[in-house]
Enzyme design. Structure first.
Site, PDB file in Angstrom:
ATOM      1  N   HIS A   6     -29.700  26.423 -57.333  1.00  0.00           N
ATOM      2  CA  HIS A   6     -30.820  25.689 -57.930  1.00  0.00           C
ATOM      3  C   HIS A   6     -30.978  24.276 -57.355  1.00  0.00           C
ATOM      4  O   HIS A   6     -31.164  23.328 -58.111  1.00  0.00           O
ATOM      5  CB  HIS A   6     -30.612  25.570 -59.450  1.00  0.00           C
ATOM      6  N   HIS A  11     -32.863  27.899 -65.380  1.00  0.00           N
ATOM      7  CA  HIS A  11     -33.101  28.445 -64.047  1.00  0.00           C
ATOM      8  C   HIS A  11     -34.405  27.811 -63.579  1.00  0.00           C
ATOM      9  O   HIS A  11     -35.313  27.568 -64.380  1.00  0.00           O
ATOM     10  CB  HIS A  11     -33.199  29.962 -64.104  1.00  0.00           C
TER      11      HIS A  11
HETATM   12  C1  LIG Z   1     -30.050  33.738 -54.659  1.00  0.00           C
HETATM   13  C2  LIG Z   1     -30.907  32.927 -55.593  1.00  0.00           C
HETATM   14  C3  LIG Z   1     -30.981  33.288 -56.927  1.00  0.00           C
HETATM   15  C4  LIG Z   1     -31.775  32.545 -57.808  1.00  0.00           C
HETATM   16  N1  LIG Z   1     -31.960  33.005 -59.079  1.00  0.00           N
HETATM   17  C5  LIG Z   1     -32.886  32.410 -59.863  1.00  0.00           C
HETATM   18  C6  LIG Z   1     -33.256  32.986 -61.106  1.00  0.00           C
HETATM   19  O1  LIG Z   1     -32.774  34.059 -61.507  1.00  0.00           O
HETATM   20  N2  LIG Z   1     -34.196  32.340 -61.857  1.00  0.00           N
HETATM   21  C7  LIG Z   1     -34.745  31.150 -61.449  1.00  0.00           C
HETATM   22  O2  LIG Z   1     -35.550  30.576 -62.194  1.00  0.00           O
HETATM   23  N3  LIG Z   1     -34.419  30.600 -60.274  1.00  0.00           N
HETATM   24  C8  LIG Z   1     -33.534  31.219 -59.458  1.00  0.00           C
HETATM   25  N4  LIG Z   1     -33.253  30.695 -58.237  1.00  0.00           N
HETATM   26  C9  LIG Z   1     -33.864  29.384 -57.876  1.00  0.00           C
HETATM   27  C10 LIG Z   1     -35.362  29.456 -57.637  1.00  0.00           C
HETATM   28  O3  LIG Z   1     -35.690  30.632 -56.954  1.00  0.00           O
HETATM   29  C11 LIG Z   1     -35.787  28.204 -56.861  1.00  0.00           C
HETATM   30  O4  LIG Z   1     -35.430  27.042 -57.586  1.00  0.00           O
HETATM   31  C12 LIG Z   1     -37.291  28.137 -56.612  1.00  0.00           C
HETATM   32  O5  LIG Z   1     -37.763  29.359 -56.132  1.00  0.00           O
HETATM   33  C13 LIG Z   1     -37.588  27.008 -55.627  1.00  0.00           C
HETATM   34  O6  LIG Z   1     -38.976  26.975 -55.315  1.00  0.00           O
HETATM   35  P1  LIG Z   1     -39.526  26.001 -54.194  1.00  0.00           P
HETATM   36  O7  LIG Z   1     -40.983  26.203 -54.134  1.00  0.00           O
HETATM   37  O8  LIG Z   1     -39.002  24.632 -54.435  1.00  0.00           O
HETATM   38  O9  LIG Z   1     -38.822  26.473 -52.829  1.00  0.00           O
HETATM   39  P2  LIG Z   1     -38.851  27.908 -52.122  1.00  0.00           P
HETATM   40  O10 LIG Z   1     -39.337  28.957 -53.033  1.00  0.00           O
HETATM   41  O11 LIG Z   1     -37.502  28.117 -51.523  1.00  0.00           O
HETATM   42  O12 LIG Z   1     -39.934  27.758 -50.987  1.00  0.00           O
HETATM   43  C14 LIG Z   1     -39.780  27.046 -49.790  1.00  0.00           C
HETATM   44  C15 LIG Z   1     -40.529  27.796 -48.706  1.00  0.00           C
HETATM   45  O13 LIG Z   1     -40.712  26.967 -47.572  1.00  0.00           O
HETATM   46  C16 LIG Z   1     -40.400  27.697 -46.408  1.00  0.00           C
HETATM   47  N5  LIG Z   1     -39.987  26.730 -45.399  1.00  0.00           N
HETATM   48  C17 LIG Z   1     -38.878  25.970 -45.382  1.00  0.00           C
HETATM   49  N6  LIG Z   1     -38.850  25.217 -44.273  1.00  0.00           N
HETATM   50  C18 LIG Z   1     -39.980  25.496 -43.585  1.00  0.00           C
HETATM   51  C19 LIG Z   1     -40.522  25.040 -42.359  1.00  0.00           C
HETATM   52  N7  LIG Z   1     -39.862  24.151 -41.605  1.00  0.00           N
HETATM   53  N8  LIG Z   1     -41.717  25.523 -41.941  1.00  0.00           N
HETATM   54  C20 LIG Z   1     -42.380  26.438 -42.698  1.00  0.00           C
HETATM   55  N9  LIG Z   1     -41.907  26.921 -43.849  1.00  0.00           N
HETATM   56  C21 LIG Z   1     -40.720  26.449 -44.300  1.00  0.00           C
HETATM   57  C22 LIG Z   1     -39.302  28.643 -46.842  1.00  0.00           C
HETATM   58  O14 LIG Z   1     -39.132  29.711 -45.944  1.00  0.00           O
HETATM   59  C23 LIG Z   1     -39.785  29.045 -48.217  1.00  0.00           C
HETATM   60  O15 LIG Z   1     -40.681  30.118 -48.168  1.00  0.00           O
HETATM   61  C24 LIG Z   1     -32.466  31.397 -57.340  1.00  0.00           C
HETATM   62  C25 LIG Z   1     -32.398  31.050 -55.990  1.00  0.00           C
HETATM   63  C26 LIG Z   1     -31.638  31.817 -55.115  1.00  0.00           C
HETATM   64  C27 LIG Z   1     -31.618  31.439 -53.658  1.00  0.00           C
END
Ligand SMILES: Cc1cc2nc3c(=O)[nH]c(=O)nc-3n(C[C@H](O)[C@H](O)[C@H](O)COP(=O)(O)OP(=O)(O)OC[C@H]3O[C@@H](n4cnc5c(N)ncnc54)[C@H](O)[C@@H]3O)c2cc1C
Ligand SMILES: *[C@@H]1O[C@H](CO)[C@@H](O)[C@H](O)[C@H]1NC(C)=O
Ligand SMILES: *[C@@H]1O[C@H](CO)[C@@H](O)[C@H](O)[C@H]1NC(C)=O
Ligand SMILES: *[C@@H]1O[C@H](CO)[C@@H](O)[C@H](O)[C@H]1NC(C)=O
Ligand SMILES: *[C@@H]1O[C@H](CO)[C@@H](O)[C@H](O)[C@H]1NC(C)=O
Ligand SMILES: *[C@@H]1O[C@H](CO)[C@@H](O)[C@H](O)[C@H]1NC(C)=O
Ligand SMILES: *[C@@H]1O[C@H](CO)[C@@H](O)[C@H](O)[C@H]1NC(C)=O
Ligand SMILES: *[C@@H]1O[C@H](CO)[C@@H](O)[C@H](O)[C@H]1NC(C)=O
Ligand SMILES: *[C@@H]1O[C@H](CO)[C@@H](O)[C@H](O)[C@H]1NC(C)=O
Length: 600
Positions: free
Chosen positions: A531, A575
């Protein structure tokens, strides 16, 4: 294709352009090659960097206005047909070190005896929502009210975010369509949003024991719905699962019905290396490549670039762009564009420990791990009817609890308030990591959810394709270790209730259960629940710290925003995917309000 009479001239032109393109472009697909995009000869109003949890929301919501052309650039590939992503029970196989993972590792962690641990992040459209464990938890009212308090922007307060929770959520029946009365509180849920949420769709033998314990032991009240804003207690888990399959930001916000919009384009395999100054102080240009080999391309947004690359990816991009601590950047030979020392700082995460008990049962996850015939039967049932044990993630119930006041004497209580948990217990009908050859298990996983430890994301080299140095500082603060220790004791105490008599046989792995023994076990075995948050925090407009303003514009620059979990000033005691979704929802409204006085 149905033509809307309100289509703007721009959209008409675009439509005519599209008609000359390969058929695939008309049918709501994601593009793999820049060449396909170039045929459209479009100018983009908004470019979203990262098609992850928050980025997909921004792409969807901004393109609701047909006057805006929106491009989403995603480094990873397609989510389609990847079984380990689609089948909920296979979530533990979606990462690490798969084609859909960034394959990160932390720096050696002081709080973990110097161990480095894997740091899974989704490298696929939908981002981490495509590979996570799907648990749906919002957090406490106090968590969000604290965001509002720190930023001075009331828009981040719980009450004001409720419309965004509801816009995101599409609460639905569980896969087995069982009667869910007494398992959740309908009045607090959204039934018309985009992202499906449901209760478990297959019973396990521990369900009734978990619930019975809440009336047998003090300190573990039953909570009908942990998503009401008052999460304390034990309750039924809710998950982003639709009809027995994963609901991610890719399957929901980027569903074909939205990709059919002529003004929304998603380019996969597009790895953004830097954001560039379009003119002094204005950053609206992105530099990217497809795959890992050149050439580099640049595109400039007419209005804004929104960086949604996540708590690791977003600071990585800004630092390589010269936006960060200019002294640290100049040591690496990166030219400073804008001195912003908070970029990458204050990285916060939740530590997790795998804790298991040997049980007197054969009906646990271990059965299918050790019996290929049974595993095949379960898969066939899922594949033919979307029923059976694979319709759920492996986490059936959660508890949200506080340690005794006396335990925190001498420490600052960093939880957001008295109704916010210090720790979580997650209940599973078996082991999640591969189990030993014999034995059946109950797992109760303690998680430190209001941590004091702060870490950082920094650069190792000036090569934007190299991994950054990731230090979440897991259990780095002593108080976090103490909370984890108390959580372990609490999990053990939970299994002493009459409900577990004749079922739980013994604690597994942890032999010395005095305080010192538990602490030693934690240091040797704890890891992360993945997270990461807070590495590009919001701060008030006039603050001397922080990366973004409360409207998520980057401090001191124009044309650039950040919208993902990196902007939270404190990690929610939950989460984290729901926070990422609603950050995407709210920033979309803020952007629409800024550019359009006529419609939103
Ligand atoms: C294994 C795992 C289990 C989890 N379990 C849960 C759960 O059960 N419940 C829950 O609420 N949360 C869970 N989480 C956490 C939750 O999924 C994240 O906190 C949330 O999805 C983050 O969202 P975000 O938009 O910040 O980033 P992300 O969803 O990670 O999005 C970032 C995106 O940017 C892209 N990116 C990165 N760098 C670049 C670049 N240079 N150029 C272009 N694209 C790029 C990535 O590929 C990705 O698609 C879990 C996470 C993981 C990894
Ligand atoms: C992670 O490792 C897998 C397996 O080797 C690979 O397919 C994938 O491309 C890697 N991810 C990144 C971002 O390099
Ligand atoms: C934040 O909370 C503190 C303490 O409760 C209060 O004094 C302060 O006025 C609050 N600030 C804002 C901006 O709401
Ligand atoms: C880290 O966050 C705290 C608020 O929790 C803030 O006071 C501090 O300035 C931040 N540090 C940096 C380097 O941004
Ligand atoms: C394995 O599972 C199959 C199918 O459910 C069952 O018939 C068989 O008895 C199981 N084998 C063992 C050794 O438990
Ligand atoms: C799942 O079922 C479909 C038919 O509905 C079949 O085509 C496919 O091969 C099955 N998948 C697997 C992995 O067996
Ligand atoms: C909390 O502390 C009190 C007094 O020290 C003790 O009796 C009680 O058992 C503690 N509760 C838990 C859950 O540890
Ligand atoms: C940092 O860079 C050096 C030199 O390029 C490399 O050898 C090392 O493996 C990198 N460290 C990490 C943690 O990536
Ligand atoms: C295991 O459970 C059975 C009933 O299912 C019971 O008869 C037996 O005593 C239990 N074993 C232990 C060691 O508790």
């Amino acid at each position: 294709m149905v033509l809307d009479l309100n289509l703007s001239t721009m959209a008409w032109l675009l439509l005519l352009g599209i008609l000359a393109l390969p058929a695939t472009l008309c049918s709501g697909v994601m593009l793999e090659n820049l060449a396909d995009l170039n045929k459209l000869k479009l100018k983009y109003d908004f470019i979203v960097v990262g098609g992850g949890t928050a980025g997909a929301v921004v792409g969807n919501r901004l393109s609701e206005n047909p006057n805006y052309n929106v491009l989403v650039l995603e480094a990873g590939g397609s989510n389609a047909d990847v079984l380990n992503i689609i089948v909920p029970f296979f979530a533990p196989r979606a990462t690490p070190n798969t084609a859909q993972d960034w394959n990160y590792t932390t720096t050696p962690q002081v709080g973990l005896n110097g161990r480095s641990v894997g740091y899974n992040r989704g490298f696929v459209i939908g981002g981490s929502s495509s590979v996570n464990y799907m648990v749906y938890t919002r957090g406490s009212m106090e968590d969000f009210d604290r965001w509002a308090n720190i930023t001075g922007d009331d828009g981040w307060a719980w009450d004001n975010l409720i419309p965004y929770f509801l816009k995101n959520e599409h609460f639905s029946r569980p896969a087995d369509n069982h009667n869910t009365q007494g398992q959740f509180e309908p009045s607090i849920h959204g039934f018309h949003g985009i992202n499906t949420v449901s209760l478990s769709g297959f019973p396990t033998p521990i369900d009734s024991r978990i619930v019975d314990t809440t009336t047998q032991l003090d300190g573990y009240p039953f909570n009908l719905d942990m998503n009401s804003g008052n999460p304390l207690g034990i309750g039924w888990g809710q998950a982003t699962i639709k009809d027995g399959a994963r609901s991610s930001s890719a399957t929901s916000y980027l569903a074909p019905e939205f990709l059919r919009r002529p003004n929304l384009h998603v380019l996969l395999n597009a790895r953004v290396t830097r954001v560039l100054e379009t003119s002094p102080g204005v950053v609206r240009t992105v530099e990217f490549l497809q795959g890992l080999k050149g050439p580099k391309y640049t595109l400039t947004a007419e209005k804004e670039v929104i960086v949604s690359a996540g708590s690791i990816g977003s600071p990585n991009i800004l630092l390589h762009s010269g936006i960060g601590d200019s002294k640290a950047l100049s040591k690496l030979g990166i030219k400073s564009v804008h001195n912003l020392p908070s970029v990458g700082q204050n990285l916060t995460d939740h530590s997790l420990l795998f804790l298991s008990f040997l049980v007197n049962s054969t009906d646990t996850f271990e059965a299918a791990v050790r019996n290929a015939t049974l595993a095949a039967e379960e898969f066939t049932e899922w594949n033919t009817t979307r029923m059976g044990p694979l319709v759920d993630n492996p986490l059936s119930h959660m508890g949200w609890l506080r340690v005794n006041d006396s335990v925190l004497e001498g420490f600052t209580d960093i939880s957001a308030g008295p109704n916010t948990p210090h720790y979580e217990l997650i209940f599973c009908n078996g082991m999640i990591p591969p189990p030993p050859p014999t034995g059946n298990f109950l797992s109760i996983l303690p998680v430190v959810v209001s941590p004091s430890s702060r870490g950082e994301v920094t650069l190792n080299t000036s090569n934007p394709l190299a991994s950054p140095l990731i230090n979440p500082n897991l259990l780095g603060a002593e108080v976090d270790l103490i909370v984890m220790r108390e959580a372990v004791k609490s999990a053990i105490r939970y299994t002493t209730a009459p409900a577990w008599k004749g079922y739980v046989l013994s604690l597994f792995g942890l032999t010395n259960t005095n305080d010192a023994g538990i602490e030693e076990y934690i240091r040797a075995n704890a890891g992360t629940i993945f997270h990461p948050a807070g590495s590009m925090s919001m701060a008030p407009k006039d603050a001397s710290w922080g990366v973004v303003n409360p409207d998520l514009t980057v401090k001191g620059l124009s044309g650039l925003r950040v919208a993902d979990l990196s902007v939270v000033p404190f990690i929610p005691a939950a989460h984290t995917q729901v926070s990422a979704y609603i950050i995407g929802e709210r920033v979309s409204d803020l952007i629409k309000q800024k550019y359009c006085s006529c419609q939103s």
